[in-house]
Write a protein that holds these residues in place. Structure first.
Motif, short mmCIF file in Angstrom:
data_model
loop_
_atom_site.label_atom_id
_atom_site.label_comp_id
_atom_site.label_asym_id
_atom_site.label_seq_id
_atom_site.Cartn_x
_atom_site.Cartn_y
_atom_site.Cartn_z
N ALA A 228 0.83 -1.20 0.00
CA ALA A 228 0.00 0.00 0.00
C ALA A 228 0.87 1.25 0.00
CB ALA A 228 -0.92 -0.01 1.22
N ARG A 229 2.01 1.18 0.67
CA ARG A 229 2.91 2.33 0.72
C ARG A 229 3.61 2.57 -0.62
NH1 ARG A 229 8.03 2.92 4.88
NH2 ARG A 229 8.54 5.10 4.38
N VAL A 230 3.76 1.49 -1.40
CA VAL A 230 4.39 1.64 -2.71
C VAL A 230 3.63 2.63 -3.58
CG1 VAL A 230 4.88 0.42 -4.89
CG2 VAL A 230 5.48 -0.63 -2.70
N PHE A 231 2.30 2.64 -3.44
CA PHE A 231 1.45 3.49 -4.27
C PHE A 231 1.21 4.86 -3.65
CE2 PHE A 231 0.49 -0.89 -5.43
CZ PHE A 231 0.62 -0.82 -6.80
N ASP A 232 2.03 5.21 -2.67
CA ASP A 232 2.00 6.57 -2.14
C ASP A 232 2.45 7.54 -3.23
OD1 ASP A 232 3.76 8.85 -0.59
OD2 ASP A 232 1.93 8.33 0.49
N ALA A 233 1.93 8.76 -3.21
CA ALA A 233 2.21 9.73 -4.28
C ALA A 233 3.71 10.01 -4.40
CB ALA A 233 1.46 11.03 -4.00
N THR A 234 4.42 10.04 -3.28
CA THR A 234 5.86 10.34 -3.32
C THR A 234 6.62 9.27 -4.08
OG1 THR A 234 5.73 11.49 -1.20
CG2 THR A 234 7.90 10.75 -1.92
N TYR A 235 6.35 8.01 -3.77
CA TYR A 235 7.09 6.93 -4.41
C TYR A 235 6.62 6.70 -5.85
CZ TYR A 235 8.59 6.16 0.36
OH TYR A 235 9.13 6.34 1.61
N LEU A 236 5.35 6.97 -6.12
CA LEU A 236 4.89 6.89 -7.51
C LEU A 236 5.58 7.94 -8.37
CD1 LEU A 236 1.04 6.22 -7.29
CD2 LEU A 236 2.83 4.68 -8.13
N ARG A 237 5.80 9.13 -7.81
CA ARG A 237 6.49 10.18 -8.54
C ARG A 237 7.94 9.79 -8.82
NH1 ARG A 237 4.98 13.89 -5.63
NH2 ARG A 237 6.75 14.06 -4.20
N ILE A 238 8.59 9.17 -7.84
CA ILE A 238 9.97 8.71 -8.04
C ILE A 238 10.02 7.61 -9.09
CG2 ILE A 238 11.91 7.55 -6.93
CD1 ILE A 238 11.21 9.02 -4.37
#
Length: 292
Positions: free
Chosen positions: A68-78
């Motif tokens: 679930a944390r993988v799809f956080d906006a910060t990591y999606l942007r990276i």
């Protein structure tokens, strides 16, 4: 007659079936793959569904929190930035590498071997040494700025190091041979008679290239694109050394989760997601065929 034919068929079948000696020859490769590919991937997959305690130890309790944390906006942007860097690197390598591979593939055998040797020379030096060399080249008082100032192209040093441009330069330099070599393998097998037939039927250079040469060398192009794009997404050394903190890629995040943040479940979830994405890209690329 039927008996003799049956014996011949049995002998041919026996020759095709790998015997004990064949499996013994494959044993070192199978052991290596099991120990360094299958086992680490399995461990990463298991850890990705685990949790972490306050001390950073892996707790074997099933959880989807890391995914679930993988799809956080910060990591999606990276992740999207990593794909963008990889796509730009792949495009530059293809544009630069295809003419080079075509020239080498159509050259005389003696010249061809020397040119291939020049392509392979960078592999004789450590990857880290070559990357550190680019730091000396791209820094403000480095070789590139000194040469441009000497030629009068610029009046003040350019700030290239620790920028996205430096990351792209490092990625292209590192992965360009992986684009040239597969395309060279396809170009070397190219039948000149088909190209000459295209010109004989009235095709111009552009039509002959797009409708004859590109489809015939498509396997090499596809292999080169996959060999450049996939590892470029997960690269962490070049962005860390040439880009600094300004250009983090998903590989840097994974490295930090394992070595700095001590969050192995989240790092494993990122790695597993990246692995699944690689598999999807590979399958998509293998199924796509150019129009003929």
């Amino acid at each position: 007659m039927n008996t003799a034919t049956g014996q011949i068929v049995e002998l041919r079948g026996a020759r095709r079936r790998p015997g004990l000696f064949g499996w013994l020859l494959l044993a070192p490769l199978l052991v290596w793959l099991l120990a360094f590919v299958v086992a680490p991937t399995g461990i990463m997959l298991v850890y990705s569904f685990c949790q972490r305690d306050e001390l950073g130890q892996v707790v074997f309790e099933p959880s989807l929190e890391s995914y679930a944390r993988v799809f956080d906006a910060t990591y999606l942007r990276i992740l999207l930035n990593s794909m963008r860097y990889a796509a730009v690197t792949t495009a530059i390598c293809l544009v630069v590498g295809y003419p080079v591979a075509y020239f080498i593939g159509r050259a005389r055998e003696g010249v061809r071997n020397k040119l291939l040797m020049l392509v392979m020379v960078p592999f004789w030096t450590s990857f880290l040494i070559r990357t550190y060399a680019w730091i000396s080249i791209l820094k403000s008082e480095g070789l590139l700025n000194a040469l441009l100032q000497l030629l009068g192209v610029i009046s003040a040093p350019l700030d290239i190091l620790y920028t996205p441009t430096a990351v792209i330069i490092g990625l292209v330099y590192s992965y360009l041979p992986f684009m040239i070599l597969p395309i060279y393998g396809s170009v070397e097998k190219l039948d000149n008679a088909l190209v000459e037939a295209a010109f004989g039927l009235g095709a111009g250079p552009v039509a002959a290239f797009s409708h004859v040469i590109v489809p015939l060398t498509w396997p090499g192009i596809l292999a080169g694109v996959l060999l450049v794009f996939i590892p470029a997404i997960g690269m962490f050394a070049i962005p860390d050394l040439l880009g600094g903190a300004s250009t983090p890629m998903v590989g840097n995040v994974i490295q930090n989760q394992f070595l700095g943040a001590r969050n192995w479940p989240f790092g494993s979830a990122l790695g597993t997601t990246l692995l699944l994405m690689f598999a999807a890209i590979f399958l998509l690329g293998m199924r796509r065929e150019p129009e003929r």
